[in-house]
Design a protein around this motif. Structure first.
Motif, PDB file in Angstrom:
ATOM      1  N   ALA A  31      53.839  92.990 -39.646  1.00 45.45           N
ATOM      2  CA  ALA A  31      53.394  92.489 -38.343  1.00 45.45           C
ATOM      3  C   ALA A  31      54.583  92.106 -37.454  1.00 45.45           C
ATOM      4  O   ALA A  31      54.605  92.424 -36.258  1.00 45.45           O
ATOM      5  N   ARG A  53      42.551  87.468 -34.276  1.00 47.92           N
ATOM      6  CA  ARG A  53      42.101  88.848 -34.506  1.00 47.92           C
ATOM      7  C   ARG A  53      41.175  89.301 -33.377  1.00 47.92           C
ATOM      8  O   ARG A  53      41.237  90.439 -32.909  1.00 47.92           O
ATOM      9  N   SER A 100      47.902  87.311 -38.267  1.00 47.91           N
ATOM     10  CA  SER A 100      46.889  87.572 -37.248  1.00 47.91           C
ATOM     11  C   SER A 100      47.446  87.370 -35.836  1.00 47.91           C
ATOM     12  O   SER A 100      47.192  88.179 -34.928  1.00 47.91           O
ATOM     13  N   ASN A 136      37.600  99.766 -40.632  1.00 46.83           N
ATOM     14  CA  ASN A 136      37.312  99.308 -39.280  1.00 46.83           C
ATOM     15  C   ASN A 136      36.622 100.398 -38.463  1.00 46.83           C
ATOM     16  O   ASN A 136      35.717 100.118 -37.666  1.00 46.83           O
ATOM     17  N   ARG A 190      53.094  91.673 -45.542  1.00 46.28           N
ATOM     18  CA  ARG A 190      52.188  91.598 -44.398  1.00 46.28           C
ATOM     19  C   ARG A 190      52.886  90.987 -43.183  1.00 46.28           C
ATOM     20  O   ARG A 190      52.753  91.485 -42.056  1.00 46.28           O
ATOM     21  N   ASP A 238      42.822  94.685 -41.890  1.00 42.27           N
ATOM     22  CA  ASP A 238      43.901  95.617 -41.578  1.00 42.27           C
ATOM     23  C   ASP A 238      43.626  97.042 -42.058  1.00 42.27           C
ATOM     24  O   ASP A 238      44.491  97.908 -41.952  1.00 42.27           O
ATOM     25  N   ASP A 239      42.423  97.286 -42.578  1.00 39.33           N
ATOM     26  CA  ASP A 239      42.081  98.614 -43.094  1.00 39.33           C
ATOM     27  C   ASP A 239      41.493  99.446 -41.958  1.00 39.33           C
ATOM     28  O   ASP A 239      40.330  99.277 -41.577  1.00 39.33           O
ATOM     29  N   GLU A 240      42.273 100.347 -41.411  1.00 39.35           N
ATOM     30  CA  GLU A 240      41.853 101.111 -40.236  1.00 39.35           C
ATOM     31  C   GLU A 240      40.638 101.995 -40.530  1.00 39.35           C
ATOM     32  O   GLU A 240      39.758 102.163 -39.678  1.00 39.35           O
ATOM     33  N   ASN A 291      50.031  90.168 -34.961  1.00 34.76           N
ATOM     34  CA  ASN A 291      49.335  91.419 -34.651  1.00 34.76           C
ATOM     35  C   ASN A 291      48.777  91.395 -33.236  1.00 34.76           C
ATOM     36  O   ASN A 291      48.800  92.411 -32.528  1.00 34.76           O
TER      37      ASN A 291
END
Length: 393
Positions: free
Chosen positions: A268, A185, A225, A102, A264, A97-99, A228
């Motif tokens: 989501a 994901r 997941s 990513n 979390r 989830d770390d943009e 999302n």
């Protein structure tokens, strides 16, 4: 620096700043040769292999490797031979989830990973096995690169992915959980445009995601997941309606109830609900599905988190389309919660503004006015205005 990294390989507090220095050195392509020739790169990759959970280390290594890979084909080949792809993929899997990470990962993997890497994951026989789990974990990270998404879709990748998820759906084990998390994901990352989303929906992806949430409701990682992935597909009214009809909202409400204290799951679930609520045709089904009490319960549990509080207010604001709905919101305790939220967040301009706007909307229903007065709405609003004297809005 190589000596420091090599001798302090078990001291992550030293490895992080050392890697940061190397990353900065690589800003200048002229010095990349010195880094490659120093022999430090294998030690850096080894450090990442042992400390993939350290976000700072991951960020510096991803950035550094991306810069080195861009310098020359020789460096690119050398990094591949050192196993950089698998090490980077494993690290990225720890921070889904770390943009920022990513983004760094996508830039590095675009250079390092090709069709052969996708194929090595894609060609694994589907089953509830660790081999499938590892393949999906690798694939989900490789799908950060748009070209890899296109390649997979062109080669019946959606069908393979859905088959892998179906194989794990009835199972409840650590392996099944890993397959479901990585597979959901991967679906999310494949949903890059309307054509891709349509392909996923056409092959049963949405209904499968709902079944995964409802079948693994107590598994926080799986639920997050899958939620999302559903939220990523709410790009237009037709998609939102289809997700509602397929049980997506019902599943989100159940997830929020099953994990009341998980930020979390709240993030989501609210992402999905506020996107669906943006379409008027979906508001009545949202009300029927119990979204109002569900998001108010989330606000009660996470009101001190400004981002989650704003998401709740946005969802309720989009749903407040009629007097009947406003009445249901009031009956569910919204007025008191909003006033408490405003008193607790009067110094937070964004939260205060949105809360006041929703209180103003609630006041459009005559039966709410007396309640707002008795609950101290005016004092709360004045308190927020005094706390932000320079904000004209």
């Amino acid at each position: 620096l190589r000596h420091v990294v090599h001798t302090q390989e078990q001291n992550v507090e030293v490895l992080v700043p050392a890697t940061q220095c190397l990353d900065r050195i690589c800003d200048n392509a002229i010095y990349c040769a010195d880094v490659m020739e120093s022999g430090v790169v294998p030690d850096i990759l080894n450090a990442l292999k042992h400390y993939p959970e350290n976000a700072a280390l991951v960020g510096h290594v991803l950035s550094m490797i991306g810069k080195l890979a861009a310098v020359s084909p020789e460096y690119l080949d050398a990094l591949k031979k050192l196993g950089a792809v698998d090490i980077l993929v494993a690290a990225l899997d720890m921070h889904p989830d770390d943009e920022r990470l990513n983004g760094l990962g996508a830039r590095a993997l675009k250079l390092l990973a090709g069709e052969a890497d996708i194929n090595s994951a894609f060609k694994v026989a589907v089953g509830n096995t660790m081999e499938t789990a590892n393949a999906l974990s690798k694939m989900s990270s490789l799908l950060l690169v748009d070209e890899n998404v296109d390649y997979l879709i062109a080669n019946q990748g959606i069908a393979w992915l859905i088959s892998a998820l179906n194989s794990a759906l009835p199972e409840h084990s650590e392996v099944a959980s890993k397959i479901l998390v990585s597979g959901c994901r991967a679906l999310m990352r494949m949903a890059g445009d309307e054509n891709k989303i349509y392909s996923i929906m056409q092959q049963g992806g949405v209904k499968l995601l709902v079944a995964i949430i409802e079948g693994h409701l107590q598994d926080e990682n799986v639920v997050v997941s899958a939620l999302n992935a559903l939220a990523k597909m709410v790009t237009r009214k037709e998609n939102a309606i289809y997700i509602v009809k397929s049980g997506g909202v019902r599943a989100a409400v159940a997830a929020l109830a099953a994990h009341p204290h998980s930020e979390r799951v709240a993030k989501a679930g609210l992402e999905l609900l506020q996107k669906v609520a943006a379409h008027e045709d979906c508001v009545a089904p949202l009300v029927e599905a119990g979204v109002i009490p569900a998001v108010l319960a989330t606000l009660a549990n996470h009101g001190k988190n400004p981002a989650l509080a704003k998401a709740v207010i946005t969802t309720l604001g989009r749903m407040a389309l009629s007097g009947d709905i406003l009445s249901k919101m009031a009956d569910a305790g919204m007025l008191q919660q909003l006033i408490t939220l405003l008193n607790d967040n009067k110094d937070n301009v964004d939260v205060a503004k949105q809360t006041i706007l929703l209180l103003e909307t609630a006041a459009l229903l005559p039966s709410n006015i007396a309640a707002l007065r008795s609950l101290g709405a005016m004092d709360a609003i004045l308190g927020a205005m005094e706390a932000n004297p320079t904000d004209a809005e």
